[in-house]
Design a protein around this motif. Sequence first.
Motif, PDB file in Angstrom:
ATOM      1  N   ILE A  74       0.832  -1.205   0.000  1.00  0.00           N
ATOM      2  CA  ILE A  74       0.000   0.000   0.000  1.00  0.00           C
ATOM      3  C   ILE A  74       0.866   1.255   0.000  1.00  0.00           C
ATOM      4  CG2 ILE A  74      -1.787   1.268   1.283  1.00  0.00           C
ATOM      5  CD1 ILE A  74      -2.611  -1.443   2.523  1.00  0.00           C
ATOM      6  N   ARG A  75       0.529   2.210  -0.882  1.00  0.00           N
ATOM      7  CA  ARG A  75       1.187   3.521  -0.842  1.00  0.00           C
ATOM      8  C   ARG A  75       0.739   4.232   0.430  1.00  0.00           C
ATOM      9  NH1 ARG A  75      -2.012   6.241  -3.769  1.00  0.00           N
ATOM     10  NH2 ARG A  75      -2.751   7.566  -2.058  1.00  0.00           N
ATOM     11  N   ILE A  76       1.672   4.513   1.321  1.00  0.00           N
ATOM     12  CA  ILE A  76       1.345   5.185   2.577  1.00  0.00           C
ATOM     13  C   ILE A  76       1.811   6.637   2.493  1.00  0.00           C
ATOM     14  CG2 ILE A  76       1.792   5.281   5.061  1.00  0.00           C
ATOM     15  CD1 ILE A  76      -0.071   3.008   4.204  1.00  0.00           C
ATOM     16  N   ASP A  77       0.846   7.553   2.612  1.00  0.00           N
ATOM     17  CA  ASP A  77       1.157   8.975   2.478  1.00  0.00           C
ATOM     18  C   ASP A  77       1.542   9.620   3.799  1.00  0.00           C
ATOM     19  OD1 ASP A  77       0.454   9.224  -0.388  1.00  0.00           O
ATOM     20  OD2 ASP A  77      -1.524   8.628   0.334  1.00  0.00           O
ATOM     21  N   ALA A  78       1.077   9.066   4.899  1.00  0.00           N
ATOM     22  CA  ALA A  78       1.423   9.589   6.216  1.00  0.00           C
ATOM     23  C   ALA A  78       1.257   8.483   7.250  1.00  0.00           C
ATOM     24  CB  ALA A  78       0.543  10.792   6.588  1.00  0.00           C
ATOM     25  N   ILE A  83       5.549  11.550   9.125  1.00  0.00           N
ATOM     26  CA  ILE A  83       5.377  10.793  10.360  1.00  0.00           C
ATOM     27  C   ILE A  83       4.937  11.746  11.473  1.00  0.00           C
ATOM     28  CG2 ILE A  83       6.496   9.407  12.150  1.00  0.00           C
ATOM     29  CD1 ILE A  83       8.417   8.363  10.041  1.00  0.00           C
ATOM     30  N   VAL A  84       3.813  11.434  12.105  1.00  0.00           N
ATOM     31  CA  VAL A  84       3.340  12.158  13.286  1.00  0.00           C
ATOM     32  C   VAL A  84       3.515  11.222  14.480  1.00  0.00           C
ATOM     33  CG1 VAL A  84       1.374  13.246  14.424  1.00  0.00           C
ATOM     34  CG2 VAL A  84       1.675  13.492  11.947  1.00  0.00           C
ATOM     35  N   LEU A  85       4.268  11.661  15.468  1.00  0.00           N
ATOM     36  CA  LEU A  85       4.541  10.847  16.656  1.00  0.00           C
ATOM     37  C   LEU A  85       3.789  11.424  17.850  1.00  0.00           C
ATOM     38  CD1 LEU A  85       6.033   8.670  18.265  1.00  0.00           C
ATOM     39  CD2 LEU A  85       8.022  10.201  18.365  1.00  0.00           C
ATOM     40  N   VAL A  98      13.975   4.821  24.103  1.00  0.00           N
ATOM     41  CA  VAL A  98      13.919   4.384  22.707  1.00  0.00           C
ATOM     42  C   VAL A  98      13.084   5.360  21.881  1.00  0.00           C
ATOM     43  CG1 VAL A  98      13.254   2.520  21.143  1.00  0.00           C
ATOM     44  CG2 VAL A  98      14.214   1.985  23.382  1.00  0.00           C
ATOM     45  N   VAL A  99      11.943   5.779  22.412  1.00  0.00           N
ATOM     46  CA  VAL A  99      11.109   6.760  21.720  1.00  0.00           C
ATOM     47  C   VAL A  99      11.893   8.048  21.491  1.00  0.00           C
ATOM     48  CG1 VAL A  99       9.058   8.219  21.931  1.00  0.00           C
ATOM     49  CG2 VAL A  99       8.936   5.794  22.540  1.00  0.00           C
ATOM     50  N   ARG A 100      12.585   8.506  22.523  1.00  0.00           N
ATOM     51  CA  ARG A 100      13.349   9.755  22.420  1.00  0.00           C
ATOM     52  C   ARG A 100      14.515   9.638  21.435  1.00  0.00           C
ATOM     53  NH1 ARG A 100      15.300  10.066  27.455  1.00  0.00           N
ATOM     54  NH2 ARG A 100      17.188   8.999  26.764  1.00  0.00           N
ATOM     55  N   ASP A 101      15.256   8.533  21.509  1.00  0.00           N
ATOM     56  CA  ASP A 101      16.496   8.433  20.748  1.00  0.00           C
ATOM     57  C   ASP A 101      16.316   7.880  19.343  1.00  0.00           C
ATOM     58  OD1 ASP A 101      17.674   9.327  23.078  1.00  0.00           O
ATOM     59  OD2 ASP A 101      18.290   7.322  23.739  1.00  0.00           O
ATOM     60  N   GLU A 102      15.294   7.037  19.129  1.00  0.00           N
ATOM     61  CA  GLU A 102      15.159   6.378  17.831  1.00  0.00           C
ATOM     62  C   GLU A 102      13.954   6.841  17.018  1.00  0.00           C
ATOM     63  OE1 GLU A 102      16.133   2.309  17.356  1.00  0.00           O
ATOM     64  OE2 GLU A 102      16.967   2.129  19.382  1.00  0.00           O
ATOM     65  N   LEU A 103      12.831   7.121  17.677  1.00  0.00           N
ATOM     66  CA  LEU A 103      11.634   7.515  16.933  1.00  0.00           C
ATOM     67  C   LEU A 103      11.513   9.023  16.782  1.00  0.00           C
ATOM     68  CD1 LEU A 103       9.028   4.934  18.230  1.00  0.00           C
ATOM     69  CD2 LEU A 103       9.659   5.324  15.844  1.00  0.00           C
ATOM     70  N   LEU A 104      11.842   9.760  17.820  1.00  0.00           N
ATOM     71  CA  LEU A 104      11.713  11.213  17.763  1.00  0.00           C
ATOM     72  C   LEU A 104      12.467  11.819  16.575  1.00  0.00           C
ATOM     73  CD1 LEU A 104      11.669  13.567  20.811  1.00  0.00           C
ATOM     74  CD2 LEU A 104      13.023  14.169  18.821  1.00  0.00           C
ATOM     75  N   PRO A 105      13.695  11.369  16.268  1.00  0.00           N
ATOM     76  CA  PRO A 105      14.407  11.953  15.120  1.00  0.00           C
ATOM     77  C   PRO A 105      13.775  11.629  13.763  1.00  0.00           C
ATOM     78  CG  PRO A 105      15.960  10.959  16.659  1.00  0.00           C
ATOM     79  CD  PRO A 105      14.594  10.514  17.067  1.00  0.00           C
ATOM     80  N   LEU A 106      12.861  10.666  13.719  1.00  0.00           N
ATOM     81  CA  LEU A 106      12.191  10.323  12.464  1.00  0.00           C
ATOM     82  C   LEU A 106      10.925  11.148  12.248  1.00  0.00           C
ATOM     83  CD1 LEU A 106      12.356   6.403  12.675  1.00  0.00           C
ATOM     84  CD2 LEU A 106      13.952   7.942  11.495  1.00  0.00           C
ATOM     85  N   ALA A 107      10.482  11.857  13.286  1.00  0.00           N
ATOM     86  CA  ALA A 107       9.166  12.501  13.259  1.00  0.00           C
ATOM     87  C   ALA A 107       9.178  13.841  12.538  1.00  0.00           C
ATOM     88  CB  ALA A 107       8.654  12.686  14.682  1.00  0.00           C
ATOM     89  N   ASP A 108       8.201  14.011  11.662  1.00  0.00           N
ATOM     90  CA  ASP A 108       7.952  15.331  11.087  1.00  0.00           C
ATOM     91  C   ASP A 108       7.232  16.212  12.091  1.00  0.00           C
ATOM     92  OD1 ASP A 108       8.734  15.068   8.100  1.00  0.00           O
ATOM     93  OD2 ASP A 108       7.560  13.276   8.512  1.00  0.00           O
TER      94      ASP A 108
END
Length: 268
Positions: free
Chosen positions: A73-77, A104-106, A126-136
């Motif tokens: 599936i094409r995922i837009d967000a 990406i909305v976190l 993990v959220v702070r160090d790995e996911l937060l930097p991926l978030a728009d």
Amino acid sequence: MTQSIPNVLTIAGSDSGGGAGIQADLKAFSALGAYGASVITALTAQNTRGVTAIHAPDPGFVTAQLDAVFDDIRIDAVKIGMLANASIARAVADALRRHQPKHIVLDTVMISKSNHALLLPDAVAVVRDELLPLADLLTPNLPEAAALLGMQPAADEAAMVEQGEALRALGARAVLMKGGHLSAVDSPDWLVQESGTLRLGGPRVPVKNTHGTGCTLSSAIAALMTQRDDLASAVADAKVYLTGALQASERLDVGHGVGPVHHFHRWW
């Protein structure tokens, strides 16, 4: 802006009562003109009175769900909500780095309205160090922002902006600091971006049914990101939608505790 109907993925926990989590996300997507897909990171036994049990799947199964969606599936967000534990949070981060969705909305879901922990302490790092930097866009309330920063919750709007800037310094491209926990007449949010800060005021809606407000707002933003010219417009329109859902929430008769907002208030 894409001209087709956007496909939006929620990565979150299931709420058996239907008011928050995956269920709220899919309702918000549909209400705002987006097709919703889902990856379930946890099962909660939950109703309007609280959470009574949580079951977290094997992280490998979370990865399998993610790969199945992105491979077809094409995922837009993407909207990320409850992650339960460090292993699941890391699995989600690994998959998102591989698939590289455009938006990406976190939503840093940590504690339920009934004060039940939805994110184990070891997962915060993990959220702070790995996911937060991926978030728009990061959408913390004041206690969540403080937990990520190891600080006391902001007590005024100036501190909200300072903490938003601190979270941006950790890698998030934008931060929406939600001011619902302030003891103020209204409920101001601050959007902190590289281009500057924007105050988004809003009425404090005096209703009992507020279950799922954070999930609904972040999902609404994700659904609107590809349908608006800029992030500020998407956030502003999402806030208007949530205000309407809160104002109409008493039309619903769901449970005996803190009921859900009315996601389809414009149609029902």
